[in-house]
Design a protein around this motif. Structure first.
Motif, PDB file in Angstrom:
ATOM      1  N   THR A   1     -10.314  -0.360  -7.809  1.00  0.00           N
ATOM      2  CA  THR A   1      -9.568  -1.910  -7.184  1.00  0.00           C
ATOM      3  C   THR A   1     -10.802  -2.449  -6.186  1.00  0.00           C
ATOM      4  O   THR A   1     -10.774  -3.876  -5.772  1.00  0.00           O
ATOM      5  CB  THR A   1      -8.610  -2.174  -7.136  1.00  0.00           C
ATOM      6  OG1 THR A   1      -8.152  -1.562  -6.473  1.00  0.00           O
ATOM      7  CG2 THR A   1      -7.933  -1.733  -9.007  1.00  0.00           C
TER       8      THR A   1
ATOM      9  N   TRP B   1      -4.463  -3.170  -1.013  1.00  0.00           N
ATOM     10  CA  TRP B   1      -3.212  -2.832  -1.406  1.00  0.00           C
ATOM     11  C   TRP B   1      -2.991  -2.035  -2.969  1.00  0.00           C
ATOM     12  O   TRP B   1      -4.520  -2.236  -4.156  1.00  0.00           O
ATOM     13  CB  TRP B   1      -3.114  -4.331  -2.150  1.00  0.00           C
ATOM     14  CG  TRP B   1      -3.263  -5.226  -0.230  1.00  0.00           C
ATOM     15  CD1 TRP B   1      -4.149  -5.704  -0.062  1.00  0.00           C
ATOM     16  CD2 TRP B   1      -2.515  -4.580   0.363  1.00  0.00           C
ATOM     17  NE1 TRP B   1      -4.190  -5.877   0.967  1.00  0.00           N
ATOM     18  CE2 TRP B   1      -3.318  -5.278   1.748  1.00  0.00           C
ATOM     19  CE3 TRP B   1      -1.605  -3.935   1.111  1.00  0.00           C
ATOM     20  CZ2 TRP B   1      -2.393  -5.403   2.517  1.00  0.00           C
ATOM     21  CZ3 TRP B   1      -0.970  -3.941   2.119  1.00  0.00           C
ATOM     22  CH2 TRP B   1      -1.384  -4.575   3.746  1.00  0.00           C
ATOM     23  N   ASP B   2      -2.106  -1.327  -3.293  1.00  0.00           N
ATOM     24  CA  ASP B   2      -1.956  -0.932  -5.031  1.00  0.00           C
ATOM     25  C   ASP B   2      -0.541  -1.422  -5.465  1.00  0.00           C
ATOM     26  O   ASP B   2      -0.637  -1.018  -7.081  1.00  0.00           O
ATOM     27  CB  ASP B   2      -2.117  -0.149  -4.246  1.00  0.00           C
ATOM     28  CG  ASP B   2      -1.025   1.030  -4.263  1.00  0.00           C
ATOM     29  OD1 ASP B   2      -0.366   0.593  -3.958  1.00  0.00           O
ATOM     30  OD2 ASP B   2      -0.764   1.418  -3.337  1.00  0.00           O
ATOM     31  N   HIS B   3      -0.215  -2.192  -5.344  1.00  0.00           N
ATOM     32  CA  HIS B   3       1.329  -2.981  -5.263  1.00  0.00           C
ATOM     33  C   HIS B   3       1.581  -4.198  -5.235  1.00  0.00           C
ATOM     34  O   HIS B   3       1.229  -4.573  -4.261  1.00  0.00           O
ATOM     35  CB  HIS B   3       2.069  -1.561  -5.495  1.00  0.00           C
ATOM     36  CG  HIS B   3       4.133  -1.894  -6.417  1.00  0.00           C
ATOM     37  ND1 HIS B   3       3.895  -2.375  -8.110  1.00  0.00           N
ATOM     38  CD2 HIS B   3       5.052  -2.473  -5.850  1.00  0.00           C
ATOM     39  CE1 HIS B   3       4.636  -2.604  -7.939  1.00  0.00           C
ATOM     40  NE2 HIS B   3       5.855  -2.290  -6.852  1.00  0.00           N
TER      41      HIS B   3
ATOM     42  N   ILE C   1      -6.292   4.189  -8.160  1.00  0.00           N
ATOM     43  CA  ILE C   1      -6.104   3.267  -8.242  1.00  0.00           C
ATOM     44  C   ILE C   1      -7.427   1.739  -7.374  1.00  0.00           C
ATOM     45  O   ILE C   1      -8.012   1.195  -7.350  1.00  0.00           O
ATOM     46  CB  ILE C   1      -4.351   2.771  -8.032  1.00  0.00           C
ATOM     47  CG1 ILE C   1      -3.517   2.978  -9.459  1.00  0.00           C
ATOM     48  CG2 ILE C   1      -4.246   0.834  -8.486  1.00  0.00           C
ATOM     49  CD1 ILE C   1      -2.570   2.492  -9.579  1.00  0.00           C
ATOM     50  N   ARG C   2      -6.715   2.035  -6.204  1.00  0.00           N
ATOM     51  CA  ARG C   2      -7.227   2.016  -4.836  1.00  0.00           C
ATOM     52  C   ARG C   2      -9.290   2.251  -4.769  1.00  0.00           C
ATOM     53  O   ARG C   2     -10.059   0.928  -4.721  1.00  0.00           O
ATOM     54  CB  ARG C   2      -6.753   2.328  -3.619  1.00  0.00           C
ATOM     55  CG  ARG C   2      -5.225   0.845  -3.197  1.00  0.00           C
ATOM     56  CD  ARG C   2      -4.878   1.924  -1.811  1.00  0.00           C
ATOM     57  NE  ARG C   2      -4.891   3.088  -1.647  1.00  0.00           N
ATOM     58  CZ  ARG C   2      -3.980   4.093  -1.756  1.00  0.00           C
ATOM     59  NH1 ARG C   2      -2.739   3.562  -1.960  1.00  0.00           N
ATOM     60  NH2 ARG C   2      -3.919   5.434  -1.276  1.00  0.00           N
TER      61      ARG C   2
ATOM     62  N   SER D   1      -9.596  -1.526  -2.905  1.00  0.00           N
ATOM     63  CA  SER D   1      -8.779  -2.601  -2.738  1.00  0.00           C
ATOM     64  C   SER D   1      -7.447  -1.841  -1.955  1.00  0.00           C
ATOM     65  O   SER D   1      -7.483  -1.055  -1.994  1.00  0.00           O
ATOM     66  CB  SER D   1      -7.255  -3.278  -3.250  1.00  0.00           C
ATOM     67  OG  SER D   1      -6.855  -4.245  -2.886  1.00  0.00           O
TER      68      SER D   1
ATOM     69  N   HIS E   1       0.538  -1.241   0.130  1.00  0.00           N
ATOM     70  CA  HIS E   1      -0.236   0.219   0.275  1.00  0.00           C
ATOM     71  C   HIS E   1       1.053   1.205   0.055  1.00  0.00           C
ATOM     72  O   HIS E   1       1.759   0.862   0.714  1.00  0.00           O
ATOM     73  CB  HIS E   1      -1.256   0.281   0.985  1.00  0.00           C
ATOM     74  CG  HIS E   1      -1.316   1.506   1.714  1.00  0.00           C
ATOM     75  ND1 HIS E   1      -2.627   1.316   1.214  1.00  0.00           N
ATOM     76  CD2 HIS E   1      -1.516   2.344   2.311  1.00  0.00           C
ATOM     77  CE1 HIS E   1      -3.340   2.341   1.238  1.00  0.00           C
ATOM     78  NE2 HIS E   1      -3.066   3.313   2.078  1.00  0.00           N
TER      79      HIS E   1
ATOM     80  N   ARG F   1      -2.148   6.483  -6.537  1.00  0.00           N
ATOM     81  CA  ARG F   1      -2.236   4.962  -6.169  1.00  0.00           C
ATOM     82  C   ARG F   1      -3.480   4.942  -5.054  1.00  0.00           C
ATOM     83  O   ARG F   1      -4.189   3.753  -5.094  1.00  0.00           O
ATOM     84  CB  ARG F   1      -1.526   4.684  -5.011  1.00  0.00           C
ATOM     85  CG  ARG F   1      -0.072   4.370  -5.952  1.00  0.00           C
ATOM     86  CD  ARG F   1      -0.224   3.224  -6.725  1.00  0.00           C
ATOM     87  NE  ARG F   1       1.426   3.437  -7.061  1.00  0.00           N
ATOM     88  CZ  ARG F   1       1.759   2.272  -8.038  1.00  0.00           C
ATOM     89  NH1 ARG F   1       0.878   0.809  -7.833  1.00  0.00           N
ATOM     90  NH2 ARG F   1       3.116   2.069  -8.335  1.00  0.00           N
ATOM     91  N   SER F   2      -4.305   6.350  -4.569  1.00  0.00           N
ATOM     92  CA  SER F   2      -5.472   5.835  -3.941  1.00  0.00           C
ATOM     93  C   SER F   2      -6.535   6.180  -5.295  1.00  0.00           C
ATOM     94  O   SER F   2      -7.398   5.454  -5.558  1.00  0.00           O
ATOM     95  CB  SER F   2      -5.631   7.688  -3.677  1.00  0.00           C
ATOM     96  OG  SER F   2      -4.642   7.782  -2.792  1.00  0.00           O
TER      97      SER F   2
END
Length: 135
Positions: free
Chosen positions: A44, A48-50, A40-41, A46, A30, A37-38
């Protein structure tokens, strides 16, 4: 150099020591305070982003650090189209890259218990054959 026990990393001091890692363990990451990344989360749904994978755990082959493999700058990021091919693809790093900065990263460990040692070795070896290949 002989393997020696290590002190806890800053993230481990915060969340507790990691379990003894094995080859092919998955590390979920995370990345905090990142608008991309926010997003992406959010998309998804989720935390986690990576994701990265352990290829050599600490202690194996007298290593004092766990070695991970990961893909950098995936094609769904805006920067992908502006980076040189040398700046994107499969890379190897120390897991400490994530463990040393708890203000920036949080991690989780996923282990597939049904994998045999032979399967773990084959997965790690296959992953290493993809070093320096485009994402």
């Amino acid at each position: 150099m002989a393997y020696s026990p290590r002190k806890l990393t800053p993230l481990e001091r915060k969340i507790g020591p990691l379990p003894k890692l094995k080859p092919a363990d998955i590390i979920l990451v995370h990345i905090k305070k990142s608008p991309l990344r926010s997003l992406i989360r959010f998309v998804t749904k989720s935390y986690w982003d990576h994701v990265v994978m352990v290829v050599y755990p600490r202690g194996e082959n007298n290593l004092n650090h766990s070695i991970i493999i990961e893909n950098i700058t995936p094609p769904h990021t805006f920067l992908y189209f502006f980076l040189d091919s040398a700046e994107k693809g499969t890379e190897v790093h120390k897991l400490d890259k994530y463990l040393k900065n708890p203000k920036k990263y949080d991690i989780g460990v996923k282990r597939f218990a049904w994998l045999s040692p032979e399967h773990r070795e084959r997965i790690s070896s296959f992953s290493l054959t993809n070093l320096d290949t485009p994402y």
